[in-house]
Design an enzyme around this catalytic site. Structure first.
Site, PDB file in Angstrom:
ATOM      1  NE  ARG A 226      -1.401  -0.957   3.729  1.00 20.60           N
ATOM      2  CZ  ARG A 226      -1.681  -1.050   5.003  1.00 20.60           C
ATOM      3  NH1 ARG A 226      -2.515  -0.567   5.151  1.00 20.60           N
ATOM      4  NH2 ARG A 226      -0.182  -1.580   5.968  1.00 20.60           N
TER       5      ARG A 226
ATOM      6  CE  LYS B   5      -1.899  -5.585  -5.809  1.00 26.63           C
ATOM      7  NZ  LYS B   5      -0.721  -5.031  -6.256  1.00 26.63           N
TER       8      LYS B   5
ATOM      9  CB  CYS C 179      -2.539  -1.373  -7.470  1.00 27.14           C
ATOM     10  SG  CYS C 179      -0.643  -1.829  -7.658  1.00 27.14           S
TER      11      CYS C 179
END
Length: 443
Positions: free
Chosen positions: A161, A214, A270
């Site tokens: 993060r 992921k 992301c």
């Protein structure tokens, strides 16, 4: 019993993921070489400069360099000769012509490294890739590496993060090892021994599952964020308050409050690209309907940006042309200088395109924002850009913006109108100070 020697590590790619991984692993006691084709970036890292904003990382880089356990190079030959475990940490951006992931950099990195692998070694993918990529790369390594079958491939997805990357690397909530042999698992355990000693749980699985973890995690988080933002749309149509709704839902332990905060939506390097690439890959595999909801998730997220623009336009009486707008924030999230797919800058740029005089301030992302959006104006602080503003719009929830006193802001603006794009401010306090306060999904 003798403790086996720690493997020597290389990290291919020194962007956000790679530089963080290389620095943290050196601090944990490993000998590490970071590799990048960008000679300028390599020189900056070797001189102790982190080329992006991440709290705590610059201090760790200096510490790691001082130990002598970390260095950076452009030489894949040096990396191949040095390393026992090689981490692939290059980017997989969205392709310009579709939602698919661009694997150009991954393929190039694996090929360049493999040419110099003359002995048994483990190559570990950390980049986020479409499922099935690892199997293809394993064949590429076998065909390219002089050591052939002596080089194995594993997958170890990252869960960093931005703003918390050091903790997420050194004290992660879990590690996932996608392997094809006991030897690969043993090498990975050795490469993460200091982390595992903290009791971090490990999930050992096959390559395909590791690749999926992921994108599956990011898709779930994106769904939760967009769900509450979809409820904000309903609240806007009914006069309900989405913030109260979110708080009420959060008491249900099956739902929880994390990622259930309404607002401008998600961005960055992301979540947006990962859900698009996941949907694209599912279509290729013939199971596109199973994740068809991700396209609506993407749509909900995009609508939040246009709706934020609408709120500003409404506060300006239906036309922002010639109006001065103070935009607080440029990065996609606080504690980061990352402006990739940043909702803040899309809102600011859209307002400028409508004729507004937009002035932007961000505590960390100013240089990146200026390069990407030279059409915007920039200031030296929140009060500076708010001077004479017809509307203030909060676009990134930096702590320093949360702490602004409504009275202090009122002293410099042209009109007391604010759009809280992140539900980050105390609406009662701002309204008590005479501000017209608006936020998505709130009456």
């Amino acid at each position: 019993m003798n403790t086996p020697p720690r493997p020597r590590l290389t990290v291919i790619g020194t962007g956000y993921l790679g530089a963080t991984h290389a620095i943290c692993m050196a601090v944990l006691g490993f000998d590490v070489i970071g590799v990048d084709v960008d000679a300028d970036k390599v020189a900056r890292l070797n001189s102790g400069e982190v080329p992006f904003f991440e709290p705590g990382l610059p201090e760790l880089l200096v510490k790691a360099l001082e130990t002598g356990r970390l260095r950076f190079t452009t030489s894949f030959r040096e990396a191949g000769e040095f390393g026992d475990v090689h981490f692939i940490c290059v980017g997989t951006p969205q392709r310009a012509d579709s939602g698919a992931a661009d694997l150009t950099y991954v393929d190039a990195a694996v090929t360049a490294l493999s040419r110099h692998l003359h002995r048994r070694a483990l190559v570990v993918g950390k980049s986020t890739v479409p499922v099935g990529t690892a199997a293809r790369l394993a064949e590429l390594i076998r065909a390219t590496a002089p050591a052939g079958d002596q080089v194995e491939l594993a997958w170890n997805p990252e869960f960093l993060r931005e703003g918390f990357a050091v903790d997420d690397t050194m004290r992660p909530d879990r590690l996932v090892f996608g392997v094809t042999s006991a030897w690969s698992e043993e090498r990975l355990r050795a490469a993460f021994a200091p982390v595992l000693s903290l009791g971090v749980p490990v999930k050992v699985t096959d390559l395909q599952t590791a690749e999926l973890v992921k994108v599956a995690a990011n898709s779930f988080l994106a769904t939760k964020i967009s769900y509450i933002n979809a409820m904000a749309e309903v609240c806007e149509a009914t006069g309900a308050d989405v913030r109260d709704l979110a708080e009420a839902l959060a008491y249900d332990e099956r739902i929880g409050g994390k990622f259930l905060r309404p607002g401008l939506g998600f961005g960055g390097g992301c979540l947006p690209k990962d859900i698009r690439a996941f949907a694209h890959r599912a279509e290729e595999l013939g199971v596109g309907r199973a994740v068809g909801f991700l396209r609506e998730i993407d749509g909900i997220n995009r609508r939040r940006r246009s709706r934020t623009v609408d709120l500003v336009v409404e506060l300006c009486g239906g036309d922002v042309a010639g109006r001065r707008i103070a935009a607080l924030g440029a990065s996609f999230k606080p504690d980061s200088d990352d402006i990739r797919d940043a909702p803040a800058l899309e809102v600011a740029s859209t307002l400028a395109g409508l004729g507004a005089d937009v002035h932007v301030f961000d505590p960390a992302a100013m240089d990146n924002a200026r390069r990407a959006h030279p059409e915007l104006s920039y200031g030296t602080g929140a009060l500076d850009v708010a001077r004479g503003a017809d509307v203030v719009v909060l676009l990134t929830e930096w702590t320093e913006f949360r702490r602004i006193a409504p009275e202090a802001m009122a002293a410099v603006v042209g009109a007391r109108r604010i759009v809280d794009g992140r539900h980050a401010l105390d609406s009662d306090a701002w309204r008590a100070a005479g501000w017209e306060y608006r936020a998505l999904g709130r009456p």
